[in-house]
Design a protein around this motif. Sequence first.
Motif, PDB file in Angstrom:
ATOM      1  N   SER A 170     -47.856  14.545 -56.015  1.00 50.40           N
ATOM      2  CA  SER A 170     -48.959  15.399 -56.484  1.00 50.40           C
ATOM      3  C   SER A 170     -50.046  15.478 -55.433  1.00 50.40           C
ATOM      4  O   SER A 170     -50.598  16.559 -55.161  1.00 50.40           O
ATOM      5  CB  SER A 170     -49.530  14.861 -57.799  1.00 50.40           C
ATOM      6  N   TYR A 171     -50.375  14.343 -54.836  1.00 51.01           N
ATOM      7  CA  TYR A 171     -51.362  14.343 -53.745  1.00 51.01           C
ATOM      8  C   TYR A 171     -50.835  15.152 -52.562  1.00 51.01           C
ATOM      9  O   TYR A 171     -51.556  15.957 -51.965  1.00 51.01           O
ATOM     10  CB  TYR A 171     -51.651  12.911 -53.294  1.00 51.01           C
ATOM     11  N   PHE A 172     -49.574  14.930 -52.213  1.00 49.81           N
ATOM     12  CA  PHE A 172     -48.981  15.597 -51.056  1.00 49.81           C
ATOM     13  C   PHE A 172     -48.955  17.112 -51.237  1.00 49.81           C
ATOM     14  O   PHE A 172     -49.374  17.865 -50.341  1.00 49.81           O
ATOM     15  CB  PHE A 172     -47.563  15.068 -50.835  1.00 49.81           C
ATOM     16  N   LEU A 173     -48.478  17.564 -52.384  1.00 47.26           N
ATOM     17  CA  LEU A 173     -48.332  19.003 -52.615  1.00 47.26           C
ATOM     18  C   LEU A 173     -49.667  19.702 -52.814  1.00 47.26           C
ATOM     19  O   LEU A 173     -49.756  20.914 -52.626  1.00 47.26           O
ATOM     20  CB  LEU A 173     -47.412  19.233 -53.821  1.00 47.26           C
ATOM     21  N   SER A 174     -50.692  18.956 -53.173  1.00 44.86           N
ATOM     22  CA  SER A 174     -52.030  19.541 -53.273  1.00 44.86           C
ATOM     23  C   SER A 174     -52.805  19.370 -51.962  1.00 44.86           C
ATOM     24  O   SER A 174     -54.002  19.611 -51.896  1.00 44.86           O
ATOM     25  CB  SER A 174     -52.812  18.919 -54.436  1.00 44.86           C
ATOM     26  N   LYS A 175     -52.093  18.893 -50.922  1.00 42.42           N
ATOM     27  CA  LYS A 175     -52.641  18.722 -49.582  1.00 42.42           C
ATOM     28  C   LYS A 175     -53.764  17.693 -49.504  1.00 42.42           C
ATOM     29  O   LYS A 175     -54.624  17.764 -48.635  1.00 42.42           O
ATOM     30  CB  LYS A 175     -53.106  20.069 -49.016  1.00 42.42           C
ATOM     31  N   LYS A 176     -53.728  16.723 -50.409  1.00 41.30           N
ATOM     32  CA  LYS A 176     -54.671  15.611 -50.356  1.00 41.30           C
ATOM     33  C   LYS A 176     -53.983  14.472 -49.590  1.00 41.30           C
ATOM     34  O   LYS A 176     -53.635  13.433 -50.148  1.00 41.30           O
ATOM     35  CB  LYS A 176     -55.061  15.185 -51.768  1.00 41.30           C
ATOM     36  N   TYR A 177     -53.810  14.690 -48.296  1.00 36.59           N
ATOM     37  CA  TYR A 177     -53.012  13.786 -47.481  1.00 36.59           C
ATOM     38  C   TYR A 177     -53.585  12.379 -47.352  1.00 36.59           C
ATOM     39  O   TYR A 177     -52.822  11.406 -47.351  1.00 36.59           O
ATOM     40  CB  TYR A 177     -52.787  14.409 -46.102  1.00 36.59           C
ATOM     41  N   PRO A 178     -54.916  12.205 -47.242  1.00 36.23           N
ATOM     42  CA  PRO A 178     -55.435  10.827 -47.176  1.00 36.23           C
ATOM     43  C   PRO A 178     -55.107  10.014 -48.417  1.00 36.23           C
ATOM     44  O   PRO A 178     -54.946   8.794 -48.345  1.00 36.23           O
ATOM     45  CB  PRO A 178     -56.954  11.037 -47.030  1.00 36.23           C
ATOM     46  N   GLU A 179     -55.020  10.676 -49.566  1.00 42.04           N
ATOM     47  CA  GLU A 179     -54.656   9.976 -50.803  1.00 42.04           C
ATOM     48  C   GLU A 179     -53.139   9.806 -50.916  1.00 42.04           C
ATOM     49  O   GLU A 179     -52.659   8.829 -51.499  1.00 42.04           O
ATOM     50  CB  GLU A 179     -55.171  10.748 -52.022  1.00 42.04           C
ATOM     51  N   ALA A 180     -52.394  10.768 -50.368  1.00 42.77           N
ATOM     52  CA  ALA A 180     -50.930  10.706 -50.459  1.00 42.77           C
ATOM     53  C   ALA A 180     -50.371   9.521 -49.675  1.00 42.77           C
ATOM     54  O   ALA A 180     -49.424   8.864 -50.122  1.00 42.77           O
ATOM     55  CB  ALA A 180     -50.320  12.009 -49.944  1.00 42.77           C
ATOM     56  N   ILE A 181     -50.951   9.238 -48.515  1.00 40.96           N
ATOM     57  CA  ILE A 181     -50.413   8.183 -47.643  1.00 40.96           C
ATOM     58  C   ILE A 181     -50.356   6.819 -48.331  1.00 40.96           C
ATOM     59  O   ILE A 181     -49.288   6.194 -48.382  1.00 40.96           O
ATOM     60  CB  ILE A 181     -51.204   8.123 -46.321  1.00 40.96           C
ATOM     61  N   PRO A 182     -51.477   6.306 -48.883  1.00 39.49           N
ATOM     62  CA  PRO A 182     -51.383   5.002 -49.552  1.00 39.49           C
ATOM     63  C   PRO A 182     -50.531   5.042 -50.813  1.00 39.49           C
ATOM     64  O   PRO A 182     -49.930   4.029 -51.188  1.00 39.49           O
ATOM     65  CB  PRO A 182     -52.842   4.655 -49.867  1.00 39.49           C
ATOM     66  N   ALA A 183     -50.464   6.207 -51.461  1.00 41.20           N
ATOM     67  CA  ALA A 183     -49.630   6.318 -52.667  1.00 41.20           C
ATOM     68  C   ALA A 183     -48.156   6.184 -52.300  1.00 41.20           C
ATOM     69  O   ALA A 183     -47.389   5.496 -52.989  1.00 41.20           O
ATOM     70  CB  ALA A 183     -49.893   7.645 -53.372  1.00 41.20           C
ATOM     71  N   TYR A 184     -47.746   6.822 -51.219  1.00 40.67           N
ATOM     72  CA  TYR A 184     -46.359   6.670 -50.756  1.00 40.67           C
ATOM     73  C   TYR A 184     -46.104   5.254 -50.254  1.00 40.67           C
ATOM     74  O   TYR A 184     -45.031   4.689 -50.483  1.00 40.67           O
ATOM     75  CB  TYR A 184     -46.053   7.677 -49.639  1.00 40.67           C
ATOM     76  N   GLN A 185     -47.085   4.687 -49.552  1.00 40.09           N
ATOM     77  CA  GLN A 185     -46.924   3.327 -49.044  1.00 40.09           C
ATOM     78  C   GLN A 185     -46.738   2.341 -50.185  1.00 40.09           C
ATOM     79  O   GLN A 185     -45.904   1.418 -50.100  1.00 40.09           O
ATOM     80  CB  GLN A 185     -48.133   2.929 -48.202  1.00 40.09           C
ATOM     81  N   GLN A 186     -47.494   2.534 -51.260  1.00 41.03           N
ATOM     82  CA  GLN A 186     -47.352   1.678 -52.436  1.00 41.03           C
ATOM     83  C   GLN A 186     -45.949   1.787 -53.015  1.00 41.03           C
ATOM     84  O   GLN A 186     -45.330   0.784 -53.393  1.00 41.03           O
ATOM     85  CB  GLN A 186     -48.400   2.077 -53.491  1.00 41.03           C
TER      86      GLN A 186
END
Length: 261
Positions: free
Chosen positions: A76-92
């Motif tokens: 959801s973060y990635f597809l909404s282009k919220k990349y700074p939030e997407a990175i730690p979410a994927y890392q988790q």
Amino acid sequence: MVIRMKKLLVILLAAASIVSCAKPEVRLNAEESMQKGLALFQKKNYDEAIPLFENSIMEAQTPDIASKAQLFLADSYFLSKKYPEAIPAYQQYLDIYGSSEDANLAMLRMGLSHYALMDKVDRDMGAAEGALRSFTTLREKDPAFAKEHDLTKKIVELRNMLAKRELMVAEFYIRIKEPQAGLKRLDFIIERYKDTESYEDALYDYGKYYADIEGKENDALRYFNQLMKENPETKYAKDVAKQLVALLDRVQKRLDKKGAK
């Protein structure tokens, strides 16, 4: 005074009545949050889906639901282009569910999130380093998956970018008369980035630096010879040829002078 007190009492009673009539907040369980989140996700309402996936993670009683919610949260973060939030979410997700069948996709999208945040070469290279780390790890882990997504092309691009950044810093230090810091950067390029465009630049800069110092002719010759040996067609070929002639002439004159004594 009595009238004011009565009015105040009426207001307080009315407020209490409103509060008592209000419905208590109902907290969705993990499954309900997931279903509502997926419905919004499919409609591309990613911002609205995010809190539902977060709630599903907190309420999850099984790893299956928690893992799905974590991945959909990151997506959801990635597809909404919220990349700074997407990175730690994927890392988790990768930290906990790194052996899952979706781990490759999570790592790819984490790398793409870093990639999307990259700035110009003269700025901070943290995003480029993060993207390179993700893509390289993924290529080592699953070459077929990496080939499918053409990651080698991105890896080459990123390595060239990072090497160019190191070269810019090295040349800056040499220019401001702090050669040790600059040479350290050139050493790093020669050691770590032999496959990049900046490798021959580093060899040339090293040779040029020593060529300008009396008594360091042998060091200059070593780097120039290495450059010509590894890449005879280098863009520096004509200049290096001139430098070699001048350096050899200096060495010969010094030997002649020493022999005359």
